[in-house]
Design a protein around this motif. Structure first.
Motif, mmCIF file in Angstrom:
data_model
loop_
_atom_site.group_PDB
_atom_site.id
_atom_site.type_symbol
_atom_site.label_atom_id
_atom_site.label_comp_id
_atom_site.label_asym_id
_atom_site.label_seq_id
_atom_site.Cartn_x
_atom_site.Cartn_y
_atom_site.Cartn_z
ATOM 1 N N LEU A 89 88.249 16.879 16.732
ATOM 2 C CA LEU A 89 89.034 18.105 16.696
ATOM 3 C C LEU A 89 90.385 17.914 17.372
ATOM 4 C CD1 LEU A 89 86.336 20.841 17.442
ATOM 5 C CD2 LEU A 89 87.168 20.018 15.235
ATOM 6 N N ARG A 90 90.423 17.095 18.401
ATOM 7 C CA ARG A 90 91.692 16.835 19.085
ATOM 8 C C ARG A 90 92.651 16.033 18.212
ATOM 9 N NH1 ARG A 90 88.314 18.526 22.652
ATOM 10 N NH2 ARG A 90 88.988 19.195 24.730
ATOM 11 N N PHE A 91 92.135 15.066 17.500
ATOM 12 C CA PHE A 91 93.001 14.320 16.592
ATOM 13 C C PHE A 91 93.438 15.189 15.408
ATOM 14 C CE2 PHE A 91 91.558 10.615 18.928
ATOM 15 C CZ PHE A 91 92.682 9.790 18.875
ATOM 16 N N LEU A 92 92.616 16.161 15.023
ATOM 17 C CA LEU A 92 93.011 17.081 13.964
ATOM 18 C C LEU A 92 94.170 17.965 14.435
ATOM 19 C CD1 LEU A 92 92.359 18.099 11.092
ATOM 20 C CD2 LEU A 92 90.844 19.788 12.144
ATOM 21 N N HIS A 138 101.166 24.680 4.437
ATOM 22 C CA HIS A 138 100.350 23.556 3.973
ATOM 23 C C HIS A 138 99.819 22.847 5.213
ATOM 24 C CE1 HIS A 138 99.304 20.468 0.898
ATOM 25 N NE2 HIS A 138 99.386 19.665 1.946
ATOM 26 N N SER A 139 98.504 22.905 5.410
ATOM 27 C CA SER A 139 97.928 22.321 6.621
ATOM 28 C C SER A 139 96.481 21.921 6.356
ATOM 29 C CB SER A 139 97.989 23.320 7.781
ATOM 30 O OG SER A 139 96.908 24.237 7.732
ATOM 31 N N PRO A 140 95.861 21.160 7.282
ATOM 32 C CA PRO A 140 94.455 20.767 7.096
ATOM 33 C C PRO A 140 93.468 21.861 7.497
ATOM 34 C CG PRO A 140 95.334 19.743 9.074
ATOM 35 C CD PRO A 140 96.478 20.465 8.425
ATOM 36 N N PHE A 141 93.946 23.096 7.731
ATOM 37 C CA PHE A 141 93.066 24.200 8.128
ATOM 38 C C PHE A 141 92.910 25.154 6.946
ATOM 39 C CE2 PHE A 141 94.639 22.432 12.018
ATOM 40 C CZ PHE A 141 93.545 22.495 12.871
ATOM 41 N N LEU A 142 91.682 25.259 6.448
ATOM 42 C CA LEU A 142 91.394 26.013 5.230
ATOM 43 C C LEU A 142 90.241 26.976 5.464
ATOM 44 C CD1 LEU A 142 91.310 22.832 2.954
ATOM 45 C CD2 LEU A 142 93.283 24.326 3.243
ATOM 46 N N MET A 196 89.414 20.777 7.917
ATOM 47 C CA MET A 196 88.580 21.731 8.614
ATOM 48 C C MET A 196 88.511 23.013 7.799
ATOM 49 S SD MET A 196 88.158 24.521 10.603
ATOM 50 C CE MET A 196 89.828 24.988 10.984
ATOM 51 N N VAL A 197 87.307 23.478 7.511
ATOM 52 C CA VAL A 197 87.116 24.619 6.618
ATOM 53 C C VAL A 197 86.331 25.702 7.343
ATOM 54 C CG1 VAL A 197 86.302 25.400 4.367
ATOM 55 C CG2 VAL A 197 87.033 23.017 4.661
ATOM 56 N N GLN A 198 86.885 26.908 7.369
ATOM 57 C CA GLN A 198 86.149 28.044 7.919
ATOM 58 C C GLN A 198 85.199 28.568 6.850
ATOM 59 O OE1 GLN A 198 88.576 31.171 9.521
ATOM 60 N NE2 GLN A 198 86.832 32.424 10.143
ATOM 61 N N VAL A 199 83.942 28.798 7.238
ATOM 62 C CA VAL A 199 82.916 29.224 6.293
ATOM 63 C C VAL A 199 82.199 30.457 6.833
ATOM 64 C CG1 VAL A 199 82.543 26.904 5.338
ATOM 65 C CG2 VAL A 199 81.252 27.631 7.357
ATOM 66 N N GLN A 200 81.374 31.047 5.991
ATOM 67 C CA GLN A 200 80.610 32.221 6.397
ATOM 68 C C GLN A 200 79.575 31.860 7.453
ATOM 69 O OE1 GLN A 200 81.344 35.271 5.319
ATOM 70 N NE2 GLN A 200 79.784 36.250 6.603
ATOM 71 N N LEU A 235 83.906 20.628 9.729
ATOM 72 C CA LEU A 235 84.900 19.558 9.664
ATOM 73 C C LEU A 235 84.372 18.477 8.728
ATOM 74 C CD1 LEU A 235 87.549 18.327 10.821
ATOM 75 C CD2 LEU A 235 86.129 17.208 12.541
ATOM 76 N N LEU A 236 85.103 18.217 7.641
ATOM 77 C CA LEU A 236 84.698 17.231 6.643
ATOM 78 C C LEU A 236 85.479 15.938 6.819
ATOM 79 C CD1 LEU A 236 84.568 19.451 3.419
ATOM 80 C CD2 LEU A 236 82.645 18.725 4.827
#
Length: 267
Positions: free
Chosen positions: A139-142, A69-73, A1-5, A41-42
């Motif tokens: 998102l819940r499984f993430l 270190h996590s899947p949240f970027l 999951m990547v936060q973007v502009q 979410l990719l």
């Protein structure tokens, strides 16, 4: 999951992440906090490709928090020329712009129900417009994956699994996530989730549990609550409800706009 502009960042994000592997799908959603936050979410072709992208990520040296270190970027901005060049490349994946955390407001939902010709159609429309969608389930499984990975260093067989309405088909948009965490995966029938090596002569030392099972679970969950609160990105408002019949940890995940109830026993 990547936060973007914004969702406009997708072509550049896609072309950057495609160097790590095949991107099967991409889902965009917004969260309204003090200001609107955008996330993508990719889904990669396999776990190894997703892991390669995460492993190649950098830590934010400008913040005073502990690097995690996590899947949240988040996607770091680059120079204008490089951004235009990246965006100009072909993008094979399609960005699905939906919200996995909110549903129609009450006025819009009332209009949909009033437009139905009969009660049966109203019930179907209510279910269709309020049910948990594909992104909401992802998102819940993430959220479960983040907890599982956080403890996997000491407990490599840890398993965090959603249960209840999030996975049984009765979930509604915005519903809480019920999550159970086990440190030792069970053997179910002939399907061995954790293959125990009973022939090995080398055996791990284990701290013996000298208290009753409930007391031990409460102490473990108290420590787990501290770890969630102090180290996991996005986790906030952690509350420990340890005297309940089923002890739980409740918290809010700000990157997913999700309320989570975490337990270690369903008894």
């Amino acid at each position: 999951m990547v936060q973007v502009q914004s969702e406009k960042s997708f072509p550049e994000l896609y072309n950057y992440c495609a160097s790590f592997g095949e991107i099967l799908s991409a889902h965009h959603y917004r969260i309204q906090q003090e200001e609107e936050q955008h996330y993508i979410l990719l889904e990669f072709g396999n776990a190894q490709e997703a892991s390669a992208a995460i492993t190649a990520s950098a830590y934010n040296d400008e913040l005073s928090g502990v690097p995690a270190h996590s899947p949240f970027l988040w996607f770091r901005a680059t120079s204008g020329k490089r951004a235009l060049k990246a965006a100009a490349k072909s993008t094979k994946a399609t960005l699905n712009t939906v919200s996995g955390t909110t549903m129609l407001d009450s006025n819009a939902l009332t209009d949909v129900l009033c437009a139905a010709p009969n009660l049966d159609q109203q019930i179907l429309n209510l279910h269709r417009h309020t049910q948990l969608n594909d992104l909401g389930v992802r998102l819940r499984f993430l959220a479960a994956l983040q907890v599982e990975q956080a403890v996997s260093g000491m407990f490599p067989h840890a398993n965090a699994q959603p249960f209840g309405s999030s996975v049984n088909g009765f979930g509604r948009m915005g519903c809480d996530l019920d999550l159970i965490l086990r440190f030792d995966r069970e053997v179910v029938g002939a399907d061995t989730v954790h293959q125990r090596n009973n022939e090995s002569r080398l055996v791990f030392h284990t701290t013996e549990n000298l208290t009753n099972g409930r007391s031990q679970t409460q102490r473990q969950m108290e420590s787990l609550g501290d770890m969630l609160h102090l180290f996991l990105p996005g986790v906030c408002h952690v509350r420990r409800i340890l005297q309940a019949r089923v002890p739980i940890i409740k918290y809010h995940h700000e990157h997913l706009n999700l309320e989570v109830d975490l337990s270690m026993s369903n008894l």
